[in-house]
Design an enzyme around this catalytic site. Sequence first.
Site, PDB file in Angstrom:
ATOM      1  N   LYS A  22      31.003  29.857  19.250  1.00 57.60           N
ATOM      2  CA  LYS A  22      31.332  29.358  20.597  1.00 57.60           C
ATOM      3  C   LYS A  22      31.459  30.512  21.578  1.00 57.60           C
ATOM      4  CE  LYS A  22      35.874  28.476  21.556  1.00 57.60           C
ATOM      5  NZ  LYS A  22      36.468  29.093  22.728  1.00 57.60           N
ATOM      6  N   ASN A  23      32.184  31.560  21.134  1.00 56.12           N
ATOM      7  CA  ASN A  23      32.510  32.625  22.084  1.00 56.12           C
ATOM      8  C   ASN A  23      31.352  33.586  22.350  1.00 56.12           C
ATOM      9  OD1 ASN A  23      34.941  31.503  22.642  1.00 56.12           O
ATOM     10  ND2 ASN A  23      36.117  32.793  21.229  1.00 56.12           N
ATOM     11  N   ARG A  92      37.689  28.281  30.511  1.00 53.71           N
ATOM     12  CA  ARG A  92      38.040  29.636  30.935  1.00 53.71           C
ATOM     13  C   ARG A  92      36.801  30.453  31.299  1.00 53.71           C
ATOM     14  NH1 ARG A  92      41.940  33.052  31.291  1.00 53.71           N
ATOM     15  NH2 ARG A  92      41.594  35.227  30.759  1.00 53.71           N
ATOM     16  N   CYS A 116      42.308  27.020  27.064  1.00 44.76           N
ATOM     17  CA  CYS A 116      43.555  26.835  26.321  1.00 44.76           C
ATOM     18  C   CYS A 116      44.699  27.537  27.039  1.00 44.76           C
ATOM     19  CB  CYS A 116      43.418  27.417  24.917  1.00 44.76           C
ATOM     20  SG  CYS A 116      42.385  26.438  23.830  1.00 44.76           S
ATOM     21  N   ARG A 121      47.421  33.930  30.990  1.00 49.41           N
ATOM     22  CA  ARG A 121      45.973  34.192  30.935  1.00 49.41           C
ATOM     23  C   ARG A 121      45.360  34.519  32.298  1.00 49.41           C
ATOM     24  NH1 ARG A 121      42.465  30.680  26.834  1.00 49.41           N
ATOM     25  NH2 ARG A 121      41.494  32.683  26.420  1.00 49.41           N
ATOM     26  N   PRO A 122      45.889  35.516  32.979  1.00 52.70           N
ATOM     27  CA  PRO A 122      45.290  35.893  34.260  1.00 52.70           C
ATOM     28  C   PRO A 122      43.963  36.610  34.048  1.00 52.70           C
ATOM     29  CG  PRO A 122      47.012  37.451  33.675  1.00 52.70           C
ATOM     30  CD  PRO A 122      47.001  36.408  32.591  1.00 52.70           C
ATOM     31  N   ASP A 124      43.246  39.341  36.101  1.00 55.18           N
ATOM     32  CA  ASP A 124      43.433  40.489  36.994  1.00 55.18           C
ATOM     33  C   ASP A 124      42.606  41.707  36.572  1.00 55.18           C
ATOM     34  OD1 ASP A 124      45.229  40.271  34.774  1.00 55.18           O
ATOM     35  OD2 ASP A 124      46.423  41.935  35.552  1.00 55.18           O
ATOM     36  N   ASP A 304      43.121  34.311  16.810  1.00 48.62           N
ATOM     37  CA  ASP A 304      42.613  32.950  16.543  1.00 48.62           C
ATOM     38  C   ASP A 304      42.895  32.495  15.108  1.00 48.62           C
ATOM     39  OD1 ASP A 304      40.358  32.462  18.971  1.00 48.62           O
ATOM     40  OD2 ASP A 304      40.861  34.519  18.485  1.00 48.62           O
ATOM     41  N   ARG A 418      36.404  20.764  21.751  1.00 54.30           N
ATOM     42  CA  ARG A 418      35.972  21.850  22.638  1.00 54.30           C
ATOM     43  C   ARG A 418      35.328  22.988  21.846  1.00 54.30           C
ATOM     44  NH1 ARG A 418      40.551  24.205  25.406  1.00 54.30           N
ATOM     45  NH2 ARG A 418      38.894  25.714  25.637  1.00 54.30           N
TER      46      ARG A 418
END
Length: 440
Positions: A22-23, A92, A116, A121-122, A124, A304, A418
Amino acid sequence: MDKFIVNGGVPLKGEITVVGAKNVALKILVASLLTDEEMVIRNVPQIRDVFFMLEVLKVLGVESTVDGHTVRVKHTHVPKAKVPLEVGARLRTSSMVIGPLLARYGEATTPNPGGCRLGARPIDRHIDALKDMGADISYHSDDGYFYGKTDGLHGATISFAKNTHTGTETLILAAVLARGRTILENAAQEVEIDDLISCLNQMGAKIKRETARRIVIDGVSALHGTEYSIMPDRNEEVTFAIAAVITGGDILVKNSSRKNLDAFLSQFAGHVETIDETTTRYFGNGPILPSDISTAQYPGFMTDWQAPWAVLMTQAAGVSTIHETVFESRFSYVSELKKMGADIEFFDPVVDKPEDFYNFNWADRVAGYHQGIRIKGPTKLHNAVLKINDLRAGATLILAALSASGESTIHGVEQVDRGYEKIEERVRELGARIERVKED
Ligand code: EPU
């Protein structure tokens, strides 16, 4: 909305094939914005996040066709360099289009990303680095958008203060078409990033991981289409490995990628057999040993994996600990496992300089979060009515229900969909008694 009804206690046995990561899939789909030629992407998992990403890309002028695990994408124009909130907030990785849009169109309006909820989870670190490349980006809290503009991205030397996986990828996606050389120092080392790099290089990019933590990108004027097959999903493999052991079963995993699982396999001795390069056997065999795990970025024990690992540790004789160092809030599954009889308590590990030690921004951490759990085992888990709060927690609760006695109900299945392709159909082929039922 669906729920799973699981009747546990059956040892899972048989063969299962790991699908594409997925990633990686999500990032390679974003890369389709970097060329006007067709890309043929193989081994793409059929999961909700992929379909959400295709919707994001459609808004940005990318046409796609899906045929099993092959996705064809072709980008021709950007009607408007803006991702609507209702589409982007679902995942995300929607924020990652900011790089290609700035590089090719000089503007990008992207919503604060969803995905998620594992803490704040910024993004920046991504935004600051894009600014170093000549982008002018501001966040408007009244509408939840980042507004970005540039007269042209240029190369820069960027040193990430802390590791960021998608931040590293976002910068690569921005730098491939930027003017000049970009150097990413303290870049993340996840193998998924290197798979994205391979695909981009096949498209004509000039990217090199010079040392473990330094990536050098020489901007080129254009990229072309390509055909690329995505690496196997190591998170899926870990899930199936634990499923085998916790149910006392025996599973042959095809399309296995053991070389990416060192940190996991080093904890898993006695339950693994190498069959050939891409086939691994996982099996329940004698006692499960307690362990002390601290999550880390690659090459460490992945964040994970800690949730499924916690279920396994409920069956170990003794006390185990898990210290989550990457995200500030990734223990949403604990309350659910406790409903099943698990003996788990939170604790606060003592660390020197937490502001440096933890990967998240310690100063912004919400009071009341805990970074450690202590699990006392073994406890025979029993059935319960459970609620999934995030993707990996979802896989975890399925594992728990498969190993528990009695019938469990798991709500919030859309979270698992997901990131795991047809999980219930695939584990059913291993003997699991699990049904997907429409919520009333
Ligand atoms: N962080 C910031 N600011 C930033 C970027 C990150 O504070 O600008 C913080 C994060 O909030 C987190 C830590 O730094 O606490 C590490 O974040 P990182 O950017 O490395 O993680 P990510 O890119 O958000 C990806 C995967 C995760 C995986 C982690 C670790 C994707 C889409 N997500 O997240 O996968 O756990 O890296 O490898 O690639 C999942 O698949 O379920 C998942 C959550």
